[in-house]
Design a protein around this motif. Structure first.
Motif, PDB file in Angstrom:
ATOM      1  N   TYR A  82       0.478  -1.055   0.644  1.00 56.04           N
ATOM      2  CA  TYR A  82       0.224   0.150   0.412  1.00 56.04           C
ATOM      3  C   TYR A  82       0.901   1.435   0.272  1.00 56.04           C
ATOM      4  CZ  TYR A  82      -4.138  -2.886   0.968  1.00 56.04           C
ATOM      5  OH  TYR A  82      -4.533  -3.511   0.488  1.00 56.04           O
ATOM      6  N   ARG A  83       2.581   1.666   0.318  1.00 55.87           N
ATOM      7  CA  ARG A  83       2.624   2.218   0.292  1.00 55.87           C
ATOM      8  C   ARG A  83       3.230   3.033  -1.207  1.00 55.87           C
ATOM      9  NH1 ARG A  83       6.136   3.680   4.070  1.00 55.87           N
ATOM     10  NH2 ARG A  83       7.640   4.468   3.455  1.00 55.87           N
ATOM     11  N   VAL A  84       2.402   3.973  -1.043  1.00 55.88           N
ATOM     12  CA  VAL A  84       3.062   3.829  -2.993  1.00 55.88           C
ATOM     13  C   VAL A  84       4.758   4.481  -3.050  1.00 55.88           C
ATOM     14  CG1 VAL A  84       3.045   7.109  -4.219  1.00 55.88           C
ATOM     15  CG2 VAL A  84       1.034   5.977  -2.772  1.00 55.88           C
ATOM     16  N   MET A  85       4.876   4.285  -4.088  1.00 55.51           N
ATOM     17  CA  MET A  85       6.444   3.521  -4.494  1.00 55.51           C
ATOM     18  C   MET A  85       7.282   5.067  -4.751  1.00 55.51           C
ATOM     19  SD  MET A  85       5.885   0.554  -3.260  1.00 55.51           S
ATOM     20  CE  MET A  85       7.995  -0.131  -3.973  1.00 55.51           C
ATOM     21  N   GLU A  86       6.826   5.495  -5.337  1.00 56.34           N
ATOM     22  CA  GLU A  86       8.073   6.570  -5.438  1.00 56.34           C
ATOM     23  C   GLU A  86       6.708   7.928  -5.119  1.00 56.34           C
ATOM     24  OE1 GLU A  86      10.202   7.089  -9.082  1.00 56.34           O
ATOM     25  OE2 GLU A  86      10.089   5.478  -9.410  1.00 56.34           O
ATOM     26  N   ARG A  87       7.313   9.264  -4.991  1.00 55.91           N
ATOM     27  CA  ARG A  87       6.286  11.043  -5.626  1.00 55.91           C
ATOM     28  C   ARG A  87       7.100  11.900  -6.115  1.00 55.91           C
ATOM     29  NH1 ARG A  87       4.676  11.609   1.405  1.00 55.91           N
ATOM     30  NH2 ARG A  87       2.820   8.946   1.588  1.00 55.91           N
ATOM     31  N   PRO A  88       6.604  12.495  -6.588  1.00 57.72           N
ATOM     32  CA  PRO A  88       5.479  12.661  -6.668  1.00 57.72           C
ATOM     33  C   PRO A  88       5.198  11.740  -7.580  1.00 57.72           C
ATOM     34  CG  PRO A  88       6.330  14.095  -7.776  1.00 57.72           C
ATOM     35  CD  PRO A  88       7.569  13.204  -7.037  1.00 57.72           C
ATOM     36  N   SER A  89       3.428  10.184  -7.609  1.00 60.92           N
ATOM     37  CA  SER A  89       3.311   8.975  -8.555  1.00 60.92           C
ATOM     38  C   SER A  89       3.255   9.969  -9.634  1.00 60.92           C
ATOM     39  CB  SER A  89       2.420   8.622  -7.735  1.00 60.92           C
ATOM     40  OG  SER A  89       2.592   8.447  -6.690  1.00 60.92           O
ATOM     41  N   VAL A  90       3.907   9.423 -10.441  1.00 60.51           N
ATOM     42  CA  VAL A  90       3.252   9.676 -12.148  1.00 60.51           C
ATOM     43  C   VAL A  90       2.647   8.686 -12.778  1.00 60.51           C
ATOM     44  CG1 VAL A  90       5.722  11.492 -11.914  1.00 60.51           C
ATOM     45  CG2 VAL A  90       5.624   9.230 -12.922  1.00 60.51           C
TER      46      VAL A  90
END
Length: 307
Positions: A267-275
């Motif tokens: 559930y973790r967003v792997m990169e920020r910002p998400s593209v």
């Protein structure tokens, strides 16, 4: 008039709990992604979404925008708007935050890598709203009234299907004022004492809001247990907490979702910002896809009747 008709058909969903760290921002950013992309399998109606981030942690903002670091500070600044040179507005400095709405400043939403998602980021510290009025109770009603007026702008209903508000945690006038202007609310909670103890208090606050909104009540989509261990790993403490939430004679049972969000790294967003969708890592895990499908269907069915 129903809640859905308050703002010319525009829906306003608040993700809120009085306690931080329970999944409020996770729900706000993930629901935005699910609605804009048509659900986990991409076959649902693609909704036009605006995310308003008012949380001082700025995590919803960082999920979709490349925020600018401020040297020597623990907050981020909103980036220069990508259309700054094309927008002819001498009163606009080229950056926006969600707080600008409350001061009638020019507001231009930021595009993201996702066609159906735009964002107004958090400025990190929203204390300047205290300048609106020195009295706390008046500040709540001032913010609610101001946001209701803003949500009623006809162009918003033409541009968006839903606005998702990442409320700040706590019982601040800002969080209470924003909640009072929403049409719907979704409540995450962890299976631990402080989190579950805050749920009935929040439901009581919603009841008080609805005393003045008999024709267009604030609707609770559900209370979502978050960060729950898989059933085989539930501790006795977890079981006691969940049984309290689901107790049919208790104050929260009628609002409880029929699914949990379990504690998984997917559930973790792997990169920020998400593209792109690969950064929402749950799309590669079939257990998580099942839970996200249930979350997506809950929101779609409760707000739009599955249409």
């Amino acid at each position: 008039m129903s809640s859905a008709e308050m703002y010319n058909g525009l829906k306003v969903l608040s993700s809120y709990h009085r306690k931080g760290g329970v999944g409020k921002t996770f729900l706000a950013s993930t629901i935005a992604y699910l609605l804009a992309t048509g659900g986990p399998d991409g076959t649902g109606k693609k909704r036009r979404v605006l995310v308003l981030d008012y949380d001082s942690q700025q995590d919803s903002s960082k999920a979709f925008l490349q925020m600018d670091a401020i040297p020597g500070d623990d907050e981020y600044a909103a980036p220069t708007h990508p259309d700054y040179k094309e927008i002819n507005d001498p009163d606009w400095p080229g950056r926006n935050t969600s707080t600008d709405i409350l001061f009638d400043s020019p507001v231009y939403e930021y595009p993201t890598a996702f066609e159906g998602i735009k964002v107004l980021p958090s400025e990190g510290n929203v204390d300047r709203v205290l300048a609106l009025t020195p009295q706390s109770e008046r500040l709540v009603s001032t913010i609610t009234s101001h946001m209701k007026d803003w949500f009623s702008i006809p162009d918003l209903a033409e541009d968006y299907d839903i606005i998702i508000v990442d409320n700040p945690p706590s019982k601040s006038p800002v969080s209470a004022g924003l909640l009072g202007a929403a049409t719907h609310v979704i409540i995450p909670t962890e299976p631990e004492y402080d989190s579950i103890d805050g749920v009935p208090m929040l439901l009581n606050r919603i009841d008080r809001i609805n005393e003045d909104r008999t024709d267009n009540p604030l609707e609770v989509l559900g209370v979502i247990p978050n960060k729950v261990q898989s059933k085989s790993k539930l501790t006795q403490k977890d079981r006691i907490a969940l049984s309290k939430l689901y107790d049919k004679n208790g104050p929260t049972a009628a609002y409880m979702s029929q699914f949990w969000l379990t504690q998984r790294n997917c559930y973790r967003v792997m990169e920020r910002p998400s593209v792109d969708e690969s950064h929402f890592n749950y799309v590669h895990n079939h257990y998580a896809i099942d839970e996200m499908t249930k979350l997506y269907q809950l929101v779609e069915n409760k707000i739009w009747g599955g249409k």
